[in-house]
Design an enzyme around this catalytic site. Structure first.
Site, PDB file in Angstrom:
ATOM      1  N   HIS A 145       0.870  -1.171   0.000  1.00  0.00           N
ATOM      2  CA  HIS A 145       0.000   0.000   0.000  1.00  0.00           C
ATOM      3  C   HIS A 145       0.906   1.220   0.000  1.00  0.00           C
ATOM      4  CE1 HIS A 145      -3.648   2.354   0.844  1.00  0.00           C
ATOM      5  NE2 HIS A 145      -2.786   3.150   1.438  1.00  0.00           N
ATOM      6  N   CYS A 146       0.796   2.020  -1.016  1.00  0.00           N
ATOM      7  CA  CYS A 146       1.701   3.165  -1.145  1.00  0.00           C
ATOM      8  C   CYS A 146       1.016   4.419  -0.609  1.00  0.00           C
ATOM      9  CB  CYS A 146       2.059   3.370  -2.610  1.00  0.00           C
ATOM     10  SG  CYS A 146       3.249   4.694  -2.846  1.00  0.00           S
ATOM     11  N   PRO A 147       1.556   5.021   0.425  1.00  0.00           N
ATOM     12  CA  PRO A 147       0.924   6.233   0.953  1.00  0.00           C
ATOM     13  C   PRO A 147       1.091   7.429   0.024  1.00  0.00           C
ATOM     14  CG  PRO A 147       2.930   5.723   2.176  1.00  0.00           C
ATOM     15  CD  PRO A 147       2.713   4.599   1.216  1.00  0.00           C
ATOM     16  N   ASN A 150      -1.632   6.967  -2.120  1.00  0.00           N
ATOM     17  CA  ASN A 150      -2.817   6.656  -1.336  1.00  0.00           C
ATOM     18  C   ASN A 150      -3.648   5.550  -1.983  1.00  0.00           C
ATOM     19  OD1 ASN A 150      -4.624   6.886   0.797  1.00  0.00           O
ATOM     20  ND2 ASN A 150      -5.922   8.313  -0.321  1.00  0.00           N
ATOM     21  N   ASN A 151      -2.941   4.517  -2.393  1.00  0.00           N
ATOM     22  CA  ASN A 151      -3.638   3.430  -3.062  1.00  0.00           C
ATOM     23  C   ASN A 151      -2.801   2.171  -2.901  1.00  0.00           C
ATOM     24  OD1 ASN A 151      -5.618   2.176  -4.560  1.00  0.00           O
ATOM     25  ND2 ASN A 151      -4.872   2.899  -6.544  1.00  0.00           N
TER      26      ASN A 151
END
Lengths: 607, 158
Positions: A145-147, A150-151
């Site tokens: 999950h890549c902040p 945001n996805n």
């Protein structure tokens, strides 16, 4: 939003429950967007005019193209559905409930890969799938999950994420490089606005260059090795072989050149009306092989439509011959009787003993059918105060208990398992599961060919045998142990009970709500019986390892009893209290084992 | 209501959903989309084994075609990159095209083979491509216990 893109998780109501709005989630992505767009705009406005004048107009054009490429991949990585699996429908997981194993093993290119049960999404996660706790979705080929976007990064948008990283690295290097050229040519004019802005942009670029380049390099290695971030970070293939790799070039081409995978959420559902009207064609008789051990399954098909038929037959049917021995689960006969004892007023349900019903005595048959049928119709409604109190609770459980029970009730087409579960009654999910598994173990292969998702259980059986599978639970649960477990009950039945006889003695006994638990209960009470069943010991020890259950179930029983009690309604009848309480506690423990991992939810990276 | 239903029964037999069979994915070759061709025992009395296997094999072939990495998919990717992915506004991806073919195939199979046998295949894409769901219908003509329907929608909106 362009077609084919969808905000992760927003399309498709069933996929993600409502989340509280957390502004902190949007800080990194906002910052990333601001830095990217802002810095590039400043660079293009302040630095590029001089560069285009001195060198070539290709310089700003090149930078603008790289920036557009970066931005488009950034948008795709941000807004594209990563490959979210929709929640499984209730009817799909009717067999994958508490008593089903937590893991299913599949063979991927000769390597055993475990598929874990996702209690949120209600299915066994396909290989490489993981549940993201931030998004609360299972994502296919979950990377992380890549902040910053945001996805989740998954199957569908990994390519965009990777290209974003590559292009961002190139872009940062370009901006930094051209800014440096500008500064070197304006060493004595460092206080002009252009110079100040250029220096600021260079600082931002330089600041992000090292982490972004590092991350890009990391992902380049992952792509070449055919791994996901999740697998790398959790060390899944440390020292082992990665079954998903196809070789360096094929891995790269798979990431970069494969066709865009479809999204599963938010698809247009075409509702086609199709007439499904009897009479139905049936295959020719030679296609129907009457396998003795599959009778249980076949009976499912007839259980509903032929219930009335059986009822009418029961009055004049001859005593049926005893059922053929169950080769895989010798204790099944007893298990059945245990199950049948659950219906303390009637013999086993048709589903449970659908096979047996055809062979049991008419009277029993009739009452069993009537009872189970009544149960089936209950669909969560209680038709029988004492036992069905739990039956209704278990069968019709809403989202409660351990969550799995909810799937049991309210089915539009109560399958044999539902009937069994409903009739098994007892504390909600755990006991139902146990009854279910007991029942399953029966059709030997009930476990083989059950109407469940364990595909034809060729996959599940491996796990089931190795883990806390119901069959391993069932083998101890043979009648002698069961009988001794309840000394206050009727005298023990004969060993492998012939079909017609089996329901009778048990029907007199108060039902031990949890068929599979009783063996452990009986183990506690009568260890001698377990000596007679070495297989039970072995299987229980094998599944003990997988479930991290404490070795002797009786030891486990006390700590889990409070939890178990919270799960189910209190057992009826003081005479059964000790038996049931302990059995409930055991199942509560086992069920808790399954549920404990889910309480933590998925992590961002791990699993 | 009961009398109404009774009259309906007298008029025609009805079918109701009795069970569902789930054909799981076959992961022996990795994460490519393949379904197991093992014939489920629940269908033994409902459909010929060969018909079922043909259906699943054809579906597997379709999915293999969709996921094939070749010239077409590469060009599609390049085109998408150069147009900043705006091409997806007007063009369908290769996978989507094949999914449409699959959907048509499944509908045709349902109409010709499965519905006459009281079965219904649900497009796997509706289940996240994890399972092929085959609904088994039973003839409820003689019973009055639950409501039956003679027509059913193969994929109703959720």
């Amino acid at each position: 939003m362009p077609a084919g893109l969808s905000m992760g998780g927003t399309l498709g109501a069933p996929s993600s429950p409502s989340h509280p709005f957390r502004p902190s989630r949007y800080v990194p992505v906002t910052a990333a967007t601001a830095f990217l767009v802002g810095s590039t705009t400043l660079f293009l406005c302040f630095t590029c005019p001089w560069l285009s004048g001195v060198y070539s107009s290709m310089v700003p054009l090149y930078n603008a193209l790289v920036f557009l490429f970066t931005l488009s991949n950034f948008c795709m990585a941000t807004f594209m559905d990563p490959g979210i699996f929709p929640r499984a429908e209730e009817d799909e997981d009717k067999e994958d409930d508490f008593r089903a194993p937590l893991y299913k093993t599949v063979d991927v290119r000769g390597i055993q890969v475990r598929m874990k049960w996702c209690s949120t999404c209600r299915f066994y996660r396909p290989p490489r799938c993981s549940h993201c706790s931030v998004c609360d979705n299972c994502v296919e080929d979950f990377d992380h999950h890549c902040p910053w976007v945001n996805n989740c990064i998954g199957r569908r948008n990994y390519r965009h994420f990777f290209l974003f990283l590559l292009s961002l690295t190139v872009h940062i290097m370009g901006v930094f490089g051209f800014g440096l050229v500008y500064i070197l040519h304006h060493k004595h004019q460092l206080y002009t606005p252009q110079s100040v802005v250029t220096i600021a942009v260079m600082c931002v670029a330089g600041l992000f260059l090292v982490p972004v380049a590092g991350l890009t390099g990391f992902h380049m290695v992952l792509v070449v090795r055919g791994r996901t971030t999740n697998e790398q970070v959790t060390g899944k293939f440390k020292g082992g072989v990665n079954p998903f790799t196809r070789g360096c070039s094929k891995n790269v081409s798979h990431v970069l050149c494969s066709s865009q995978a479809p999204r599963y959420l938010g698809r247009l559902q075409k509702s086609l009306s199709l007439q499904i009207q009897p009479p139905f064609l049936r295959p020719t008789p030679q296609d129907e092989t009457d396998k003795g051990h599959d009778n249980g399954i076949q009976q499912v098909l007839y259980s509903k439509s032929s219930l009335e038929l059986m009822e009418s037959q029961s009055t004049d049917a001859e005593p049926p011959p005893p059922p053929p021995p169950d080769l895989r689960y010798p204790g099944l006969a007893h298990t059945h009787t245990e199950e049948s004892s659950l219906l303390h007023e009637a013999p086993p349900t048709p589903s449970l003993n659908k096979y047996r019903l055809a062979r049991s005595s008419p009277a029993r048959n009739h009452t069993a059918i009537a009872h189970s049928y009544k149960m089936t119709r209950g669909d969560g409604c209680v038709s029988d105060p004492s036992l069905s109190g739990r039956v209704g609770g278990g069968g019709g459980a809403g989202p409660g208990g351990l969550g799995g029970a909810s799937t049991l009730g309210g089915r539009s087409y109560p399958s044999f398992t539902d009937t069994l579960l409903q009739s098994a009654g007892a504390s909600r999910s755990s006991s139902l599961r146990s009854a279910y598994t007991a029942h399953n173990a029966l059709g030997p292969l009930l476990s083989e060919g059950t109407t469940t998702s364990t595909s034809y259980k060729s996959l599940a059986n491996q796990t089931r045998n190795g883990s806390l599978s119901y069959d391993s639970l069932l083998t101890p649960s043979e009648s002698p142990e069961f009988e001794s477990a309840a000394p206050e009950l009727s005298p023990p039945k004969p060993h492998p009970p012939p079909g017609p006889l089996s329901p009778t003695p048990l029907s007199k006994e108060p039902p031990p709500i949890l068929g599979y638990s009783s063996p452990f209960l009986s183990a506690q009470q009568r260890e001698g019986s377990l000596q007679a069943r070495p297989t039970a010991r072995l299987s229980s020890s094998s599944h003990r390892a997988l479930y991290r259950a404490t070795s002797p179930p009786p030891v486990q029983a006390p700590p889990h009893s409070p939890r178990a009690r919270s799960l189910g309604s209190p057992p009826p009848g003081s005479a059964l209290l000790s038996v049931l309480g302990q059995s409930v506690s055991y199942t509560g423990g086992a069920a808790a084992q399954r549920h404990r991992p889910t309480a933590g939810g998925g992590t961002q990276v791990a699993k | 209501m009961a009398t109404e239903f009774h009259n309906l029964q007298e008029l025609r037999h009805s079918a109701s959903l009795a069970n569902k069979v789930f054909i799981q994915r076959d992961y022996t070759e990795g994460t490519i989309c393949r379904f197991q061709t093992k014939f489920p025992s629940e269908l033994e009395s409902r459909i010929e084994r060969s018909l079922f296997e043909d259906t699943v094999k054809t579906l597997n072939n379709y999915y293999a075609e969709a996921e094939k990495i070749g010239g077409q998919s590469y060009l599609e990717g390049c085109l998408a990159c150069t147009t900043a992915y705006l091409i997806f506004l007007c063009m369908e991806t290769r996978y989507e095209k094949v999914l449409k073919k699959i959907s048509r195939y499944i509908q045709e199979q349902n109409e010709k083979i499965y519905a006459p046998r009281g079965l219904l295949i649900t497009d796997p894409i509706d289940r996240g491509m994890r399972v092929i769901e085959i609904s088994i219908y039973e003839d409820r003509g003689s019973s009055g216990s639950s409501s039956g329907s003679s027509s059913t929608t193969s994929s109703s909106g959720r």
